[in-house]
Scaffold this motif. Structure first.
Motif, short mmCIF file in Angstrom:
data_model
loop_
_atom_site.label_atom_id
_atom_site.label_comp_id
_atom_site.label_asym_id
_atom_site.label_seq_id
_atom_site.Cartn_x
_atom_site.Cartn_y
_atom_site.Cartn_z
N GLU A 1 18.82 -59.88 33.97
CA GLU A 1 17.87 -60.78 33.33
C GLU A 1 16.63 -60.04 32.85
O GLU A 1 16.04 -60.37 31.82
N LYS A 2 16.24 -59.00 33.61
CA LYS A 2 15.02 -58.27 33.27
C LYS A 2 15.14 -56.82 33.69
O LYS A 2 15.69 -56.51 34.75
N VAL A 3 14.63 -55.93 32.85
CA VAL A 3 14.61 -54.49 33.16
C VAL A 3 13.22 -53.95 32.88
O VAL A 3 12.63 -54.23 31.83
N VAL A 4 12.67 -53.19 33.84
CA VAL A 4 11.37 -52.54 33.67
C VAL A 4 11.54 -51.05 33.93
O VAL A 4 12.04 -50.66 35.00
N GLY A 5 11.17 -50.22 32.96
CA GLY A 5 11.35 -48.79 33.11
C GLY A 5 10.12 -48.00 32.70
O GLY A 5 9.30 -48.47 31.92
N LEU A 6 10.01 -46.79 33.24
CA LEU A 6 8.92 -45.88 32.87
C LEU A 6 9.49 -44.75 32.04
O LEU A 6 10.31 -43.96 32.51
N LEU A 7 9.06 -44.70 30.79
CA LEU A 7 9.51 -43.68 29.85
C LEU A 7 8.48 -42.56 29.81
O LEU A 7 7.32 -42.79 29.46
N LYS A 8 8.90 -41.36 30.17
CA LYS A 8 7.98 -40.23 30.25
C LYS A 8 8.62 -38.99 29.65
O LYS A 8 9.75 -38.63 30.00
N ASP A 9 7.91 -38.34 28.72
CA ASP A 9 8.41 -37.13 28.06
C ASP A 9 9.79 -37.35 27.44
O ASP A 9 10.66 -36.47 27.48
N GLY A 10 10.00 -38.54 26.90
CA GLY A 10 11.24 -38.82 26.17
C GLY A 10 12.42 -39.25 27.00
O GLY A 10 13.51 -39.46 26.48
N ALA A 11 12.23 -39.42 28.33
CA ALA A 11 13.33 -39.83 29.21
C ALA A 11 12.83 -40.89 30.18
O ALA A 11 11.66 -40.92 30.55
N PHE A 12 13.74 -41.77 30.61
CA PHE A 12 13.38 -42.77 31.60
C PHE A 12 13.32 -42.11 32.98
O PHE A 12 14.32 -41.59 33.47
N GLU A 13 12.14 -42.17 33.60
CA GLU A 13 11.96 -41.60 34.93
C GLU A 13 12.53 -42.53 35.99
O GLU A 13 13.12 -42.10 36.97
N ASN A 14 12.34 -43.82 35.79
CA ASN A 14 12.92 -44.81 36.69
C ASN A 14 13.08 -46.13 35.95
O ASN A 14 12.40 -46.38 34.95
N ILE A 15 14.00 -46.95 36.43
CA ILE A 15 14.26 -48.26 35.84
C ILE A 15 14.61 -49.23 36.96
O ILE A 15 15.42 -48.91 37.84
N LYS A 16 14.00 -50.41 36.93
CA LYS A 16 14.34 -51.46 37.89
C LYS A 16 14.90 -52.66 37.15
O LYS A 16 14.29 -53.17 36.22
N ALA A 17 16.10 -53.09 37.55
CA ALA A 17 16.75 -54.26 36.96
C ALA A 17 16.75 -55.38 37.99
O ALA A 17 17.02 -55.15 39.17
#
Length: 219
Positions: free
Chosen positions: A124-140
């Motif tokens: 239903e929802k995804v929150v991610g941290l994009l750093k230096d062109g790559a996702f460092e972490n993602i929470k679904a």
């Protein structure tokens, strides 16, 4: 014919089939762009494309701040990271530049794909941290469902209330009413940890396994 939109103006400008260069090395393309100097935002409609140093994005509609620090995308949204390619397809997304990187929030996620590891997820929802062109972490969160290959290259389907991808650990952690289903068994556990490097799946907490017998299936 594509035109460049000059932002230092005192009234609203509308351009068709235009491109805007946002601060932070990002460009916004669309069939129609409207700049509002009152709040410093740019509204985009039709074939919206975003090109930046850390991500590409597509949508039907969008809105962005002139400095590129905040962006909202709607309808048929596709976001792809530049490095360690990951693709997110959703109904609505928001990207905000923070001191730690670009925070990307997506709603009604139809697909989240880790292309290199063959993991496909919906939520239903995804929150991610994009750093230096790559996702460092993602929470679904919310009705999480994922498919991946185990160490024997067999398909495993995992459902849970939440999932957390950690690029540094190389893992995906599934928690909350977690179930893992293969062709011959169903496993229930408090949490599952999936290791991207080798396809190993670790079940922890109260576990319960139900084996699917081929003879019973025939009956």
């Amino acid at each position: 014919m594509r035109k460049s939109l000059v932002l230092l103006i005192a009234f609203v400008l509308v351009f068709f089939s235009a491109v805007v260069s946002l601060a932070g090395a990002m460009e916004l393309f669309a069939d129609k762009l409207v700049y509002d100097p009152d709040d410093g935002t740019i509204t985009a409609e039709g074939n919206v494309n975003v090109k930046g140093v850390d991500m590409f994005a597509e949508a039907v509609k969008g809105k962005a701040s002139a400095d590129g620090s905040k962006m909202e995308l709607q309808e048929k949204v596709r976001i792809r990271s530049i490095k360690d390619p990951m693709l997110i397809e959703c109904a609505k997304a928001q990207a905000i530049l923070t001191e730690h990187g670009r925070k990307v929030t997506c709603w009604e996620v139809q697909r989240f794909v880790h292309e290199a590891r063959g993991v496909t997820m919906s939520a239903e929802k995804v929150v991610g941290l994009l750093k230096d062109g790559a996702f460092e972490n993602i929470k679904a969160t919310g009705n999480v469902k994922a498919q991946m290959k185990d160490k024997n290259k067999k398909t495993v389907t995992v459902t849970s209330k939440s999932a957390y991808y950690d690029s540094k650990k190389g893992t995906v952690l599934f928690q909350g009413e977690a179930f893992a289903v293969t062709e011959d068994r169903t496993v229930e556990a408090d949490k599952f940890t999936y290791y991207l490097a080798d396809g190993k799946i670790k079940a922890e907490g109260s576990t319960k396994t139900v084996f699917i017998l081929k003879d019973q299936e025939k009956e």
